[in-house]
Scaffold this motif. Sequence first.
Motif, mmCIF file in Angstrom:
data_model
loop_
_atom_site.group_PDB
_atom_site.id
_atom_site.type_symbol
_atom_site.label_atom_id
_atom_site.label_comp_id
_atom_site.label_asym_id
_atom_site.label_seq_id
_atom_site.Cartn_x
_atom_site.Cartn_y
_atom_site.Cartn_z
ATOM 1 N N GLY A 52 0.813 -1.197 0.000
ATOM 2 C CA GLY A 52 0.000 0.000 0.000
ATOM 3 C C GLY A 52 0.854 1.257 0.000
ATOM 4 O O GLY A 52 2.072 1.216 -0.175
ATOM 5 N N ASP A 53 0.205 2.394 0.248
ATOM 6 C CA ASP A 53 0.907 3.671 0.177
ATOM 7 C C ASP A 53 1.968 3.811 1.260
ATOM 8 O O ASP A 53 2.987 4.483 1.051
ATOM 9 C CB ASP A 53 -0.102 4.823 0.258
ATOM 10 N N GLY A 54 1.765 3.176 2.415
ATOM 11 C CA GLY A 54 2.773 3.223 3.453
ATOM 12 C C GLY A 54 4.054 2.518 3.028
ATOM 13 O O GLY A 54 5.168 3.015 3.265
ATOM 14 N N THR A 55 3.923 1.363 2.360
ATOM 15 C CA THR A 55 5.086 0.642 1.849
ATOM 16 C C THR A 55 5.792 1.447 0.774
ATOM 17 O O THR A 55 7.028 1.531 0.739
ATOM 18 C CB THR A 55 4.659 -0.725 1.273
ATOM 19 N N VAL A 56 5.011 2.059 -0.117
ATOM 20 C CA VAL A 56 5.587 2.885 -1.180
ATOM 21 C C VAL A 56 6.397 4.037 -0.588
ATOM 22 O O VAL A 56 7.517 4.330 -1.033
ATOM 23 C CB VAL A 56 4.477 3.420 -2.106
ATOM 24 N N ALA A 57 5.858 4.689 0.444
ATOM 25 C CA ALA A 57 6.569 5.803 1.078
ATOM 26 C C ALA A 57 7.861 5.329 1.731
ATOM 27 O O ALA A 57 8.892 6.012 1.661
ATOM 28 C CB ALA A 57 5.667 6.480 2.111
ATOM 29 N N GLU A 58 7.840 4.155 2.361
ATOM 30 C CA GLU A 58 9.052 3.624 2.989
ATOM 31 C C GLU A 58 10.131 3.318 1.953
ATOM 32 O O GLU A 58 11.316 3.606 2.160
ATOM 33 C CB GLU A 58 8.737 2.362 3.791
ATOM 34 N N VAL A 59 9.746 2.716 0.843
ATOM 35 C CA VAL A 59 10.719 2.409 -0.209
ATOM 36 C C VAL A 59 11.290 3.702 -0.788
ATOM 37 O O VAL A 59 12.502 3.817 -1.005
ATOM 38 C CB VAL A 59 10.074 1.540 -1.309
ATOM 39 N N ALA A 60 10.428 4.687 -1.031
ATOM 40 C CA ALA A 60 10.896 5.978 -1.532
ATOM 41 C C ALA A 60 11.916 6.588 -0.578
ATOM 42 O O ALA A 60 12.920 7.170 -1.003
ATOM 43 C CB ALA A 60 9.719 6.922 -1.737
ATOM 44 N N ASN A 61 11.666 6.447 0.722
ATOM 45 C CA ASN A 61 12.589 6.956 1.736
ATOM 46 C C ASN A 61 13.972 6.325 1.577
ATOM 47 O O ASN A 61 15.005 6.999 1.699
ATOM 48 C CB ASN A 61 12.023 6.666 3.124
ATOM 49 N N GLY A 62 14.003 5.027 1.287
ATOM 50 C CA GLY A 62 15.276 4.345 1.121
ATOM 51 C C GLY A 62 16.027 4.736 -0.138
ATOM 52 O O GLY A 62 17.238 4.508 -0.239
ATOM 53 N N LEU A 63 15.317 5.318 -1.109
ATOM 54 C CA LEU A 63 15.934 5.681 -2.382
ATOM 55 C C LEU A 63 16.336 7.146 -2.453
ATOM 56 O O LEU A 63 16.960 7.564 -3.440
ATOM 57 C CB LEU A 63 14.976 5.351 -3.537
ATOM 58 N N LEU A 64 15.984 7.937 -1.442
ATOM 59 C CA LEU A 64 16.362 9.350 -1.447
ATOM 60 C C LEU A 64 17.877 9.488 -1.495
ATOM 61 O O LEU A 64 18.602 8.785 -0.779
ATOM 62 C CB LEU A 64 15.816 10.047 -0.201
#
Length: 314
Positions: free
Chosen positions: A64-76
């Motif tokens: 879901g959107d929470g997982t997407v946000a966490e992955v995005a955080n790791g790619l910053l």
Amino acid sequence: MRKVYIVANPAAGQDNLNVRELNVIYRAAGVDWDLGFTKGEGDATRLAREAAERGVDVVAAYGGDGTVAEVANGLLGTRVPLAIIPGGTANVMSVELGIPGNFLQACALLATEMLHLRRIDVGVVDGRHFLLRTSLGLEARMVEGADRNLKNRFGNLAYGLSALNALRKPQLYQYRFEMDGRTIEDEGIACIVANSGNLGLPGLRLASNIEVDDGLLDVIVVSSADMSGIISVISSMMGQQRPEQVLNSNQTSQPGIVRHWQAQQIRIEATPNDVVQCDGEMIGETPKEVSVLPGAVEVVVPLPVLADVALAGA
């Protein structure tokens, strides 16, 4: 050979992760892929960062959107783009970007000869990154009341059931904002700081001028404490009514149900203190500091013509 790493949340609301079909698609396209599962909060960020350090070409988030946000955080701070494979109860960012809701169609975006990328903004609240929005008041109470068991049983309807419970005792808050050097005071039953205006259904938005790549955050205060006004906003959030029938935009101060400002740096205080949610996760209480990182993440998206087809079929 393109290298793809998929971060999958097994607790996501949908059960459509088909490893066999993934293997068929990616073997035919010459994609070297691997898969890692999350077990708890923070795992998706760690797995994404580790994959980027290993030199993969794309990190995909299944959940879901929470997982997407966490992955995005790791790619910053990396040059590795994010892909989204919708698998959660709500998949708002995929709708925002025109990504197909169908599992295999979303996976197929990574099997094309050339990836089509879109750079989007990322919000930050107390050091935590978000793609959609952080909010206080009514919406935060909705998220707080929609636990995993309720979402597993009823899907998106869980938020509606939680909203009905929150409506029994709507709380009026006094808000104080510091926004790019200006001080604004207001009162309302909800405050939303939005990076994306999408409500999870094609064409339904908090306001028509909220863009995920404009370098700004949108501060929206729902100020009407009467029951009809609250129900109108809930109807918008649940996709029962077009938000433009409820929300007015682009003015510094407005009468009516909603007021709307744009800023890059925001401090929010509430009296009494209020709970805060961020992309579907509870993150404590006010006060909160919120800011935006313009164009901080690249996301794999369909070509515009394909995105239009995906939205039409949603």
